[in-house]
Design an enzyme around this catalytic site. Sequence first.
Site, mmCIF file in Angstrom:
data_model
loop_
_atom_site.group_PDB
_atom_site.id
_atom_site.type_symbol
_atom_site.label_atom_id
_atom_site.label_comp_id
_atom_site.label_asym_id
_atom_site.label_seq_id
_atom_site.Cartn_x
_atom_site.Cartn_y
_atom_site.Cartn_z
ATOM 1 N N HIS A 161 0.817 -1.220 0.000
ATOM 2 C CA HIS A 161 0.000 0.000 0.000
ATOM 3 C C HIS A 161 0.848 1.266 0.000
ATOM 4 C CE1 HIS A 161 -3.483 2.426 0.268
ATOM 5 N NE2 HIS A 161 -4.235 1.614 0.979
ATOM 6 N N ASP A 393 -10.843 -5.626 -19.599
ATOM 7 C CA ASP A 393 -10.960 -6.722 -20.566
ATOM 8 C C ASP A 393 -9.604 -6.937 -21.237
ATOM 9 O OD1 ASP A 393 -11.490 -8.453 -22.641
ATOM 10 O OD2 ASP A 393 -13.134 -7.286 -23.489
#
EC number: 2.3.1.-
Length: 451
Positions: A161, A393
């Site tokens: 993070h 995608d």
Amino acid sequence: MALNVIKISRVSLVTNSVEPLVLPLTFFDLLWLKLNPIERVTFYKLTESSRDSFFSSILPKLEQSLSLVLSHFLPLSGHLKWNPQDPKPHIVIFPKDTVSLTVVESEADFSYISSKELRLETELRPLVPELQVSSDSASLLSLQITLFPNQGFSIGTTVHHVVMDGKTASKFHKSWAHICKHGTTPQDFDLPTVLDRTVINVPAGLEQKIFQLSSYISEEKDYARTLTLPPAKEIDNDVVRVTLELTEVDIEKLKERAKNESTRSDLHLSTFVVSYAYVLTCMVKSCGGDANRPVRFMYAADFRNRLDPPVPLTYFGNCVLPIDFNGYKATTFLGKDGYVNGVEILSDSVRGLGSRNIESIWEVYEDGTKNMKLDTQNVTVTGSNQFGIYGSDFGWGRPVKTDVMSLYKNNEFSMSARRDEIGGLEIGISLKKCEMNVFLSLFTSDFDIYK
């Protein structure tokens, strides 16, 4: 879940640079230094793909496009370093740095593993890799591709993070997918090319307060001087996860319920506010225990447009701040007014963000950490319905499912836009079975009552 490791490779980025790059960490980065990594697994269905075609065609495209996208996300290939003579850690990127990519195979039922139904947390854990972390060095990104022969594949991503927030992480995933599918760099993603840390303008002295807070997190003498992460919650066989859906109609009903139950006419009834309040009250009720126990809850607010001057959209790094609520007891959310109490608290917070300075927000978080008791129930929301993760995608269709895998370890629930509906939400929950049974009963029955 049994896995067969096919290979572990090191993917290098495409770069002409010959000099190492050193990136200092800002206040917004250092905030997350000791938090467990961001873990996500995303599932893609392959309807007509054999094992051979996956390894001969699909996997090479994934690897090649990963190398290309890393050139636009340079820090991800580097390492977090903390030398003894340095007051704080920094990120170092060498031209020949690489990212770990593990390729494995599983005979598990893809339809079940990628479903929204109740699943054992231990069955999904093997789908995300681990970061290499020592006291003075840590990798920042690790990836795993898992093939389910003749069914589909998953991409497991583990990110430290300290290198970036969820907004930048989602850009990485979508950019990788775009390059894999189209062979070109996306032009409309505001790729994070700005590495200049001087664009982060925060009051001096806040960074040091982060290190001073370490003594309240751990009693270990050298805790503040190590990159080693705190022990994560152990995940037993009684921990399960589920994905729940709120349709656009459901959310409108939550807003109407808030209007009907509150005496106030100034509420900020956003999708985020009413959904968070609803999940929060269900979680507090499902936990059981002392009604007077402390409840601490948080969300992360994006400060890119709240700093002066605003941070460029193309900035690479963290720019979110935890908004902390630590002065409440469970009883606030247990009664018939529990939901509307949550709505009013969150509404005031979101609406008032623009008028609060970073110092005051930090002070609340600092006080909450210093004064947190052992019996405190923590609830944090992660993710956003603005990230658009279902738009990634790679060339074989949109994801059928995505799961944030760090929920149970961080006392979080996830929020994202629904895959097939504009305006709806997916809520990811991970709890022990006994709590989950109560939570699901509350989540559905409360909705039935107020329909």
